[in-house]
Design an enzyme around this catalytic site. Structure first.
Site, PDB file in Angstrom:
ATOM      1  N   LYS A 132      -6.718  -0.569   3.026  1.00 28.32           N
ATOM      2  CA  LYS A 132      -7.449   0.182   2.005  1.00 28.32           C
ATOM      3  C   LYS A 132      -7.229   1.659   2.227  1.00 28.32           C
ATOM      4  CE  LYS A 132     -10.227   2.289   3.909  1.00 28.32           C
ATOM      5  NZ  LYS A 132     -10.149   3.290   5.032  1.00 28.32           N
ATOM      6  N   TYR A 217     -15.867   2.446   1.090  1.00 25.05           N
ATOM      7  CA  TYR A 217     -16.770   1.414   1.651  1.00 25.05           C
ATOM      8  C   TYR A 217     -18.068   1.338   0.854  1.00 25.05           C
ATOM      9  CZ  TYR A 217     -13.823   0.785   5.751  1.00 25.05           C
ATOM     10  OH  TYR A 217     -12.766   0.486   6.581  1.00 25.05           O
TER      11      TYR A 217
HETATM   12  P1  NAD Z   1      -2.389   6.613  11.744  1.00 22.33           P
HETATM   13  O1  NAD Z   1      -1.970   7.990  11.441  1.00 22.33           O
HETATM   14  O2  NAD Z   1      -3.018   6.340  13.055  1.00 22.33           O
HETATM   15  O3  NAD Z   1      -1.157   5.611  11.593  1.00 22.33           O
HETATM   16  C1  NAD Z   1      -0.255   5.676  10.512  1.00 22.33           C
HETATM   17  C2  NAD Z   1       1.101   5.173  10.954  1.00 22.33           C
HETATM   18  O4  NAD Z   1       2.005   5.282   9.859  1.00 22.33           O
HETATM   19  C3  NAD Z   1       1.686   5.988  12.111  1.00 22.33           C
HETATM   20  O5  NAD Z   1       2.229   5.130  13.065  1.00 22.33           O
HETATM   21  C4  NAD Z   1       2.781   6.820  11.459  1.00 22.33           C
HETATM   22  O6  NAD Z   1       3.850   7.099  12.335  1.00 22.33           O
HETATM   23  C5  NAD Z   1       3.227   5.874  10.337  1.00 22.33           C
HETATM   24  N1  NAD Z   1       3.909   6.559   9.251  1.00 22.33           N
HETATM   25  C6  NAD Z   1       4.951   6.033   8.589  1.00 22.33           C
HETATM   26  N2  NAD Z   1       5.410   6.889   7.668  1.00 22.33           N
HETATM   27  C7  NAD Z   1       4.652   7.999   7.742  1.00 22.33           C
HETATM   28  C8  NAD Z   1       4.641   9.225   7.049  1.00 22.33           C
HETATM   29  N3  NAD Z   1       5.518   9.494   6.053  1.00 22.33           N
HETATM   30  N4  NAD Z   1       3.701  10.129   7.372  1.00 22.33           N
HETATM   31  C9  NAD Z   1       2.797   9.880   8.325  1.00 22.33           C
HETATM   32  N5  NAD Z   1       2.763   8.708   9.036  1.00 22.33           N
HETATM   33  C10 NAD Z   1       3.686   7.787   8.743  1.00 22.33           C
HETATM   34  O7  NAD Z   1      -3.366   6.169  10.557  1.00 22.33           O
HETATM   35  P2  NAD Z   1      -4.356   4.927  10.567  1.00 22.33           P
HETATM   36  O8  NAD Z   1      -5.702   5.390  10.942  1.00 22.33           O
HETATM   37  O9  NAD Z   1      -3.752   3.817  11.356  1.00 22.33           O
HETATM   38  O10 NAD Z   1      -4.419   4.549   9.007  1.00 22.33           O
HETATM   39  C11 NAD Z   1      -3.384   3.799   8.381  1.00 22.33           C
HETATM   40  C12 NAD Z   1      -3.946   3.054   7.171  1.00 22.33           C
HETATM   41  O11 NAD Z   1      -4.960   2.154   7.613  1.00 22.33           O
HETATM   42  C13 NAD Z   1      -4.610   3.932   6.123  1.00 22.33           C
HETATM   43  O12 NAD Z   1      -4.364   3.448   4.838  1.00 22.33           O
HETATM   44  C14 NAD Z   1      -6.084   3.833   6.444  1.00 22.33           C
HETATM   45  O13 NAD Z   1      -6.930   4.034   5.333  1.00 22.33           O
HETATM   46  C15 NAD Z   1      -6.174   2.412   6.940  1.00 22.33           C
HETATM   47  N6  NAD Z   1      -7.287   2.196   7.890  1.00 22.33           N
HETATM   48  C16 NAD Z   1      -8.129   1.171   7.676  1.00 22.33           C
HETATM   49  C17 NAD Z   1      -9.179   0.950   8.534  1.00 22.33           C
HETATM   50  C18 NAD Z   1     -10.096  -0.230   8.325  1.00 22.33           C
HETATM   51  O14 NAD Z   1     -11.115  -0.302   9.004  1.00 22.33           O
HETATM   52  N7  NAD Z   1      -9.772  -1.136   7.436  1.00 22.33           N
HETATM   53  C19 NAD Z   1      -9.374   1.792   9.620  1.00 22.33           C
HETATM   54  C20 NAD Z   1      -8.480   2.833   9.833  1.00 22.33           C
HETATM   55  C21 NAD Z   1      -7.428   3.033   8.950  1.00 22.33           C
END
Ligand code: NAD
Length: 367
Positions: A132, A217
């Site tokens: 999401k 949420y």
């Molecule tokens: P994050 O920054 O920790 O991880 C993102 C990953 O994507 C990194 O490994 C990064 O290297 C990679 N990536 C690939 N292409 C990229 C680009 N062009 N620019 C930047 N990063 C790139 O982020 P996250 O917290 O893991 O969030 C990722 C997704 O998960 C989001 O959509 C977020 O909303 C979702 N999320 C959901 C929950 C949940 O509880 N359901 C919790 C956290 C995050």
């Protein structure tokens, strides 16, 4: 009398046994059905959390990884026992269509990338789980739904709260009428965001600000707590730090939803206040109050009948077990987690941003 050979065989057998934890032997014995073989795309914070949580899944197994960073792929191969032939980068992952050992790709990249990545995975003939918010707007979301339908693959959205036991207990109570006619929902979702250079504060990658990330949420919660689809929305934005929260990146948004029954919802989404993770649902006969309501848990709360006592589970473990059931066995979840469900939230997000801009009540048509 034991011979040297049988003695060596005994040693070898006991050494082999000691390498396999008893718990895994026990869990292997418990479940013998089909297993969903999962590849994760985007090996960041949340991807890692999902990977760790899947270690204790019986019906889902992490078998593949997609990343733009070769060192991360090497690390994940070692850490999670992923074979090299199941690893891809963002240029090569369309080849996953030739990989018979992967069933589904779980996309955990920044929001703006979800749309194209889901469509590419679908074209490769694999099921998709997308984090999401599913996309940046409802139009993109609908294109993803259509692409998955055309490809004959399932599209699920990572709505972990739809499987969380305390949440499901409140929904069960609401459905059986314990709260009577629902009149009001309140959702408060917020935290103080740090690093100003992160993608969550970059409009191009995040598609907005706190609303896309955590306000969703309260949007989603209002729908499953009230048990209806909203028909209008009003919204107001406030910004105290325009340097950190640039044009198009919302710091704080308050919004109100109206439902066909006359029930109303009021919510606050912010990147500038802590201690905000609270749901309240009120009906003619009773109420439920949850705080924390959507964090990783334990989720806590009470109703007019007393404390919520469902057990704490690791949300992502439970989610992946249940999603394996949905994908492999056609199981129906209590609250939908399909692409259509994601599009409904995006329609509300689109309308909230429109209401902020125009200052007007925006009608919604989600059914
Ligand atoms: P994050 O920054 O920790 O991880 C993102 C990953 O994507 C990194 O490994 C990064 O290297 C990679 N990536 C690939 N292409 C990229 C680009 N062009 N620019 C930047 N990063 C790139 O982020 P996250 O917290 O893991 O969030 C990722 C997704 O998960 C989001 O959509 C977020 O909303 C979702 N999320 C959901 C929950 C949940 O509880 N359901 C919790 C956290 C995050």
């Amino acid at each position: 009398m034991s011979t040297r050979r049988s003695f060596l065989q005994q040693i070898a057998a006991s050494a082999a046994l000691s390498l396999v934890p008893l718990s895994s032997l026990a869990s292997e014995r418990k479940y013998e059905g089909p297993v969903l073989r999962v590849a994760i795309m985007g090996l960041g914070g949340y991807g890692t959390r999902v990977a760790d949580a899947m270690k204790t899944c019986q019906k889902a197994k992490l078998v593949g990884a997609i990343s733009g960073t070769p060192e991360k792929l090497t690390r994940w191969q070692e850490k999670y026992g992923i074979p090299a032939e199941n690893c891809y980068n963002y240029q090569t992952f369309d080849q996953i269509k030739n990989n018979k050992n992967i069933d589904v790709v779980y996309i955990t990249t920044p929001n703006a990338l979800h749309h194209d990545q889901v469509i590419r995975v679908a074209a490769a003939g694999k099921h998709v789980i997308c984090e999401k918010p599913m996309a940046l707007n409802a139009k993109e979301g609908q294109e993803m739904v259509d692409a998955c339908k055309k490809a004959g693959v399932k599209l699920l959205v990572g709505y972990r709260m739809h499987f969380e036991p305390q949440t499901l207990e409140v929904i069960r109570l609401r459905k059986e009428g314990a709260f009577g006619k629902i009149l009001f929902f309140q959702g408060q979702c917020g935290f103080t965001i740090g690093d100003p250079t992160q993608w969550r504060l970059n409009r191009e990658l995040a598609g907005g600000g706190s609303l896309m990330d955590i306000g969703i949420y309260a949007i989603n919660g209002a729908r499953y707590m009230v048990g209806e689809e909203p028909i209008w929305v009003t919204a107001q934005e406030t910004k105290t730090d325009p340097v950190k929260f640039k044009e198009g990146v919302d710091e704080t948004i308050q919004f109100q939803l109206g439902f066909p029954s006359g029930a109303v919802a009021s919510a606050l989404s912010t990147y500038k206040m802590n201690n905000l993770d609270r749901f309240f649902v009120n009906g003619e006969k009773g109420f439920a109050e949850m705080q924390p309501s959507t964090g990783y848990g334990p989720i806590k709360g009470r109703t007019h009948l007393g404390e919520l006592k469902a057990p704490h589970v690791t949300h992502q473990t439970r989610q992946m077990e249940e999603m394996a059931g949905i994908i492999l066995e056609g199981k129906e979840p209590v609250v939908a987690v399909n692409g259509e469900e994601g599009v409904k939230d995006l329609k509300i997000i689109d309308a909230i941003y429109k209401a902020v801009k125009t200052g007007k009540k925006v009608p919604l048509n989600l059914i």
